[in-house]
Scaffold this active site. Sequence first.
Site, mmCIF file in Angstrom:
data_model
loop_
_atom_site.group_PDB
_atom_site.id
_atom_site.type_symbol
_atom_site.label_atom_id
_atom_site.label_comp_id
_atom_site.label_asym_id
_atom_site.label_seq_id
_atom_site.Cartn_x
_atom_site.Cartn_y
_atom_site.Cartn_z
ATOM 1 N N GLU A 1 0.813 -1.226 0.000
ATOM 2 C CA GLU A 1 0.000 0.000 0.000
ATOM 3 C C GLU A 1 0.840 1.267 0.000
ATOM 4 O OE1 GLU A 1 -0.701 -2.678 1.675
ATOM 5 O OE2 GLU A 1 -2.641 -3.247 0.832
ATOM 6 N N HIS B 1 -12.048 -4.948 8.102
ATOM 7 C CA HIS B 1 -12.780 -4.780 6.848
ATOM 8 C C HIS B 1 -13.969 -3.832 6.994
ATOM 9 C CE1 HIS B 1 -10.366 -8.295 5.917
ATOM 10 N NE2 HIS B 1 -10.703 -8.196 4.637
#
Lengths: 340, 384
Positions: free
Chosen positions: A74, A143
């Site tokens: 990322e 999540h």
Amino acid sequence: MTAQLLAPTTTPTGATTLTFAKAITLGLRAALAADDKSLIMGEDVGRLGGVFRVTDGLQAEFGEDRVVDTPLAESGIVGTAIGLALRGYRPVCEIQFDGFVFPAFDQITTQLSKMHYRSRGRLQVPVVIRIPFGGGIGAVEHHSESPEVLFAHTAGLRVVSPSTPQDAYDMIRAAVASPDPVIFLEPKGRYWSKGEVDLSAPPAPGILDTARVARPGTDVTLVAYGPTVATALKAADALAGEGTSAEVVDLRAVSPLDIPAVVASVRRTGRCVVVHEAPTVHGVGAEVAARVTEEAFHYLEAPVIRVGGFHAPYPVAKLEHDYLPSVDRVLDAVDRSLAF
Amino acid sequence: MSSRSTGETGLVQLLDPEGARVTTPENESYRERVAHVKGDDLRGMYRDMLLTRRFDDEATALQRQGELALFAQSRGQEAAQVGSAHAMAPQDYVFPSYREHGVLHVRGVDPVDRLRLFRGQDHGGWDPTEHNTHLYTLVIGSHALHATGYAMGVQRDGLVGTGDPARDTAVVVYFGDGATAQGDVNEALVFAAVNNTPQVFLVQNNQWAISEPTTRQARVPLAERGLGFGIPGVRVDGNDVLACYAVTLEALERAHSGGGPTLVEAFTYRMGAHTTSDDPTRYREREEEEYWRRRDPIDRLGALLRAEGEWDEVWAAGVEAEAEALGERLRTEVRALGAPPTAAMFEHVYATPHATVADERAWLAEYEQADEPADHETATEATR
Ligand SMILES: Cc1ncc(C[n+]2csc(CCOP(=O)(O)OP(=O)(O)O)c2C)c(N)n1
């Protein structure tokens, strides 16, 4: 599947019923078509179309150089996007899930947000970072996060979240066109909800700065953005049945906050309830409450009330219904406001 | 603990510490690369190194006098910086960390502009597009990714492998041995390798990351780090300006022609403190510093020039005078750098208007105009 998804071609007319996710896909598609310096980059965005299929079909149409499957890194995604932007490109990064943006947090907050500032405007970094965010889908740990305040607290970033397929379509195009870096928060619980989208709508640059009255009303202002706009609208429906007229203001942007729009509404209604999924502590609701108190104190019939998540890690899926602001909790907050 | 990472093994060297040319079968290809570097070129490198050192000394003095908040010297690393920078084409783009004064000098970044950040007058200080040289980056290693992304952009622009030396473009990123431990540097190597970017990663292994020796960052020579990523690595004597030039030239040729990234480890030594707030006597031995003082990169090139009859007293006096003038200019112009107007803190936060910035800017302007909080309302607002 793909052909059907991309069915409206380059010169669409009139409104089409689309899911939220497909509205973003078509917004991205329009952005890629409008500017060949734009590109999409992220994990699994190519052949898979992203884990939520938001980029579905785009690699097939625009090629591997425009829709790029990156290494699983990322910080690398955002850091190289900054470099590409410095070279004149307009990268749109997809972060797979909200909880995985943190390896890139340094690049976003110390580098992306400040490049224009420290170069005294000589460099621009028009990077968009798309993040599926928020809960309500029964997901596992990491999540279902709502990190908007972490970004909104950082000067140099614009932080936005659409709440309807039409806004999703318009706002993603505006985000890609923006010379500023944009954190684009996609309410993942809304990906499959449908709405009318006018694909021929012209670009709306101001849409990243301006709140929208999602439903007019006179007795109380419900302030929401992203996933909780739907909750607020449901609450307003219920309130209408009880004879209370609630106005729903959809902020669209968390940075900058369109405080004049909120204040104008509160001046009409005298009451304000802010609804978001993120924890209320140090949150957007706290900021709205403070600003409304400063600028509409004499119009207020009751203190501004916040409805949101708790100061606890996002709970397990079996408990998230108790964590997320429900219609009932919004109604309870409105009752408390009206009781003042 | 492995000593391989600290040793002077496997270094490309063209000049020995006494300034004599080294002629080995291994360095033949590098010797060929510098065959054209003669009198004026050598003197040019010497001058650039000397001016860089003068810049260091003057800036350090200014910091001691309270004129700069902090300064990070490049003393000892002039050959690694000047040698590598001389190998670049004007269109190549450079991402420095915060110690690359020699590189910035060669790229033509104004010396006063280089000190604006250290003076607390600017977060940057120069126009990166003017010299194809980015601003300093203070978050260790983060710019390695910017360089890689930029190189990916160069690639997309079709400016690699054109065969035209005026168009082929590469990106050079500088960082230290400590930075090689950072995730961002490792991610940059991954992105560079899989994209085959036109790029040179230039590690100046000055053997210390503040107080930590390189052995705290790596157990193998840093150049070997490239191999696991699929990136060729070269170790070069970082105090040998000719070798640094030759090795970088080779790496840039590879990048320009589409051959991909190279990791260069310039093995050198930071002769000064880490920054003006550091005290190296707490963590390293005087003998070590003495050893490296005898391997000084500027002396080494000076000895070569003398040995080969290229030393010219008139020229040398001219360079001295230039260094004097540089010092004088820094002393007067840096002192004259005042605070920017207050409103500057609100400028360029965004490229497009942002309501919060506009509101706060207007509020502060109003607050500053009112001599003192006159009534209750202003006093309350002043706590904002
Ligand atoms: C991410 C980060 N962590 C810590 C620091 C503080 N810091 C500044 S310089 C430095 C050492 C860097 O060493 P190295 O990479 O070897 O470069 P050198 O200073 O020796 O040129 C540290 C720890 C920083 N600037 N950034």
